[in-house]
Design a protein around this motif. Structure first.
Motif, PDB file in Angstrom:
ATOM      1  N   SER A 148      18.975   7.952  69.684  1.00 54.30           N
ATOM      2  CA  SER A 148      20.056   7.721  68.727  1.00 54.30           C
ATOM      3  C   SER A 148      21.403   8.171  69.275  1.00 54.30           C
ATOM      4  N   ARG A 149      22.423   7.440  68.899  1.00 54.99           N
ATOM      5  CA  ARG A 149      23.779   7.702  69.374  1.00 54.99           C
ATOM      6  C   ARG A 149      24.655   8.280  68.262  1.00 54.99           C
ATOM      7  N   GLY A 150      25.619   9.083  68.677  1.00 53.94           N
ATOM      8  CA  GLY A 150      26.678   9.502  67.787  1.00 53.94           C
ATOM      9  C   GLY A 150      27.788   8.465  67.808  1.00 53.94           C
ATOM     10  N   PRO A 151      28.923   8.753  67.254  1.00 54.63           N
ATOM     11  CA  PRO A 151      29.173   9.978  66.491  1.00 54.63           C
ATOM     12  C   PRO A 151      28.526   9.919  65.113  1.00 54.63           C
ATOM     13  N   ALA A 152      28.401  11.090  64.469  1.00 56.18           N
ATOM     14  CA  ALA A 152      27.970  11.106  63.075  1.00 56.18           C
ATOM     15  C   ALA A 152      29.040  10.426  62.236  1.00 56.18           C
ATOM     16  N   ASN A 153      28.674   9.988  61.049  1.00 54.94           N
ATOM     17  CA  ASN A 153      29.632   9.211  60.267  1.00 54.94           C
ATOM     18  C   ASN A 153      30.825  10.010  59.766  1.00 54.94           C
ATOM     19  N   ASP A 154      30.808  11.336  59.953  1.00 54.84           N
ATOM     20  CA  ASP A 154      31.968  12.142  59.561  1.00 54.84           C
ATOM     21  C   ASP A 154      32.808  12.564  60.761  1.00 54.84           C
ATOM     22  N   GLY A 155      32.512  12.003  61.952  1.00 57.10           N
ATOM     23  CA  GLY A 155      33.332  12.265  63.124  1.00 57.10           C
ATOM     24  C   GLY A 155      32.788  13.277  64.097  1.00 57.10           C
ATOM     25  N   ALA A 156      31.761  14.047  63.723  1.00 58.23           N
ATOM     26  CA  ALA A 156      31.146  14.980  64.671  1.00 58.23           C
ATOM     27  C   ALA A 156      30.480  14.195  65.797  1.00 58.23           C
ATOM     28  N   LEU A 157      30.346  14.817  66.974  1.00 58.30           N
ATOM     29  CA  LEU A 157      29.727  14.119  68.102  1.00 58.30           C
ATOM     30  C   LEU A 157      28.304  13.698  67.776  1.00 58.30           C
ATOM     31  N   GLY A 158      27.598  14.509  66.988  1.00 56.96           N
ATOM     32  CA  GLY A 158      26.229  14.162  66.590  1.00 56.96           C
ATOM     33  C   GLY A 158      25.205  14.805  67.495  1.00 56.96           C
ATOM     34  N   VAL A 159      24.964  14.227  68.657  1.00 55.66           N
ATOM     35  CA  VAL A 159      24.020  14.795  69.618  1.00 55.66           C
ATOM     36  C   VAL A 159      24.664  16.018  70.276  1.00 55.66           C
ATOM     37  N   THR A 160      23.974  17.153  70.255  1.00 54.85           N
ATOM     38  CA  THR A 160      24.515  18.374  70.859  1.00 54.85           C
ATOM     39  C   THR A 160      24.281  18.378  72.361  1.00 54.85           C
ATOM     40  N   ILE A 161      23.020  18.255  72.760  1.00 52.95           N
ATOM     41  CA  ILE A 161      22.644  18.209  74.180  1.00 52.95           C
ATOM     42  C   ILE A 161      21.443  17.279  74.317  1.00 52.95           C
TER      43      ILE A 161
END
Length: 385
Positions: free
Chosen positions: A142-155
């Motif tokens: 799964s890819r980011g970003p999260a829908n609120d703008g966070a990168l989503g995937v940390t590492i």
């Protein structure tokens, strides 16, 4: 059957279903825990607090519209911030489209979302590829970003292996892959780091550990940041970093980023790309002290640290289409600064950058926080008669 925690004994419900289970026994038999296929998250986190667990993996995910909200977010945040349990979870297997990261790993700020990486050697050994291709993440990760703008995937961590499977498959080993494999891989790596820190008596918190994880992750040039996150888990680099940089004023501090209620800036609508339109945003940074099972005397000490807390930050960004101030003075209260974006200069496609905040007294320890910025500039199609 004895307690699994002590004797590692387990048995089966029946030889027909081949479903294994075990029990853990606490307080001379007053409390029993039955471990089988499923368990409520609230009960799981309670049990982890009882046995004083340091790190947990949850290879589970689902789509979620809201971030940092709901009962699951509340429980995970309590486990991490109040009880010092690092929470790693799979990013999801819904790629390659953008903004497909799942909950809880990528939608809760306290968690660590793990993507699935595949190396050239893994491709040859596990998938019998004729030729080696560059390092990358799996297409389905799964890819980011999260829908609120966070990168989503940390590492990210290796997300495939030929491994043992339960007997009910009537097969000893299978080729398995998924972020449900990369997340426990990263959890094991985290356990190695924490074990070394405990052995040397080096203090740490969930806040300082996650920050060190991000700042020491290894970038992979051939992989995109939305699936890779900040990079590959590096056990040795992270341990060296935390051994050198510890007992710092911000060790028990998380810096919560808020932009219009989100955790970053995410532009993807046509109205965001109007000619001559400059985007201006207010970024709010709120330091939050984690308690991590502090004793009463330590809590009193932390109150004094809250009063004394003050850090001078240098703000940087490597892209010229982002305009920011160069300095931010932060203490134990919310602070804000303005960001201006000139997206008109960007070519069609996906663009990602970050605002990095460094402690001016020690640049070497890496950013204390990051403000993610994603712009998806659409391609304009002209229709001719």
């Amino acid at each position: 059957m004895a307690s699994y925690h002590e004797e590692h004994q387990f048995t089966r419900f029946s030889s027909l279903d081949m479903l294994n289970f075990s029990v853990n026994i606490y307080q001379e038999g007053i409390f029993w825990n039955l471990h089988q296929l499923c368990m409520s998250l609230s009960h799981l986190l309670h049990m982890l607090r009882v046995i004083q667990c340091d790190v947990v993996n949850v290879s589970f995910g689902e789509t979620a519209k809201w971030n940092n909200d709901g009962r699951v977010a509340e429980l995970v945040s309590q486990a991490v911030n109040n009880h010092g349990i690092l929470f790693l979870s799979s990013a999801g297997n819904s790629g390659p489209a953008l903004t497909t990261v799942g909950a809880p790993g990528c939608t809760i700020s306290a968690g660590i979302g793990v993507g699935a990486y595949v190396s050239p050697d893994m491709m040859v050994a596990e998938y019998s590829m004729r030729e080696k291709v560059p390092h990358n993440t799996y297409t389905w990760s799964s890819r980011g970003p999260a829908n609120d703008g966070a990168l989503g995937v940390t590492i990210s961590a290796p997300g495939g292996a030929i491994t043992s499977v339960p007997d009910w498959n009537l097969c000893g080993q299978e080729m398995m892959n998924g972020t449900s494999m990369s997340s426990p891989n990263a959890t094991g790596c985290m356990a190695l780091v924490l074990s070394g820190l405990k052995k040397r008596g080096i203090p740490y918190s969930t806040a300082s550990t996650k920050r060190a994880l991000i700042n020491t992750a290894k970038n992979v040039e051939s992989a995109d940041i939305f699936s890779l996150g900040h990079g590959l888990f590096q056990v040795d680099k992270m341990f060296e970093h935390m051994s050198e940089h510890h007992s710092l004023p911000e060790d028990f501090v998380t810096f919560n980023v808020s932009v219009n209620g989100g955790r970053g800036i995410y532009l993807r609508e046509p109205s965001d790309m109007l000619v001559g339109k400059l985007q201006t945003y207010t970024v709010v940074i709120t330091p939050t002290f984690v308690t991590n099972n502090l004793e009463d005397a330590e809590e009193l000490k932390q109150k004094k640290e809250k009063i004394a807390f003050q850090v001078s930050l240098a703000l940087t960004c490597g892209d010229t289409w982002v305009s920011i101030p160069t300095h931010l003075e932060i203490m134990n209260t919310s602070r804000q600064f303005s960001v201006k974006l000139d997206v008109e200069s960007l070519q069609p496609g996906a663009h990602f950058t970050e605002i990095l905040a460094y402690d001016v007294s020690c640049i070497e320890k890496g950013p204390l926080f990051r403000v993610p910025i994603t712009v998806i500039r659409p391609e304009r199609h002209l229709h001719h008669m």
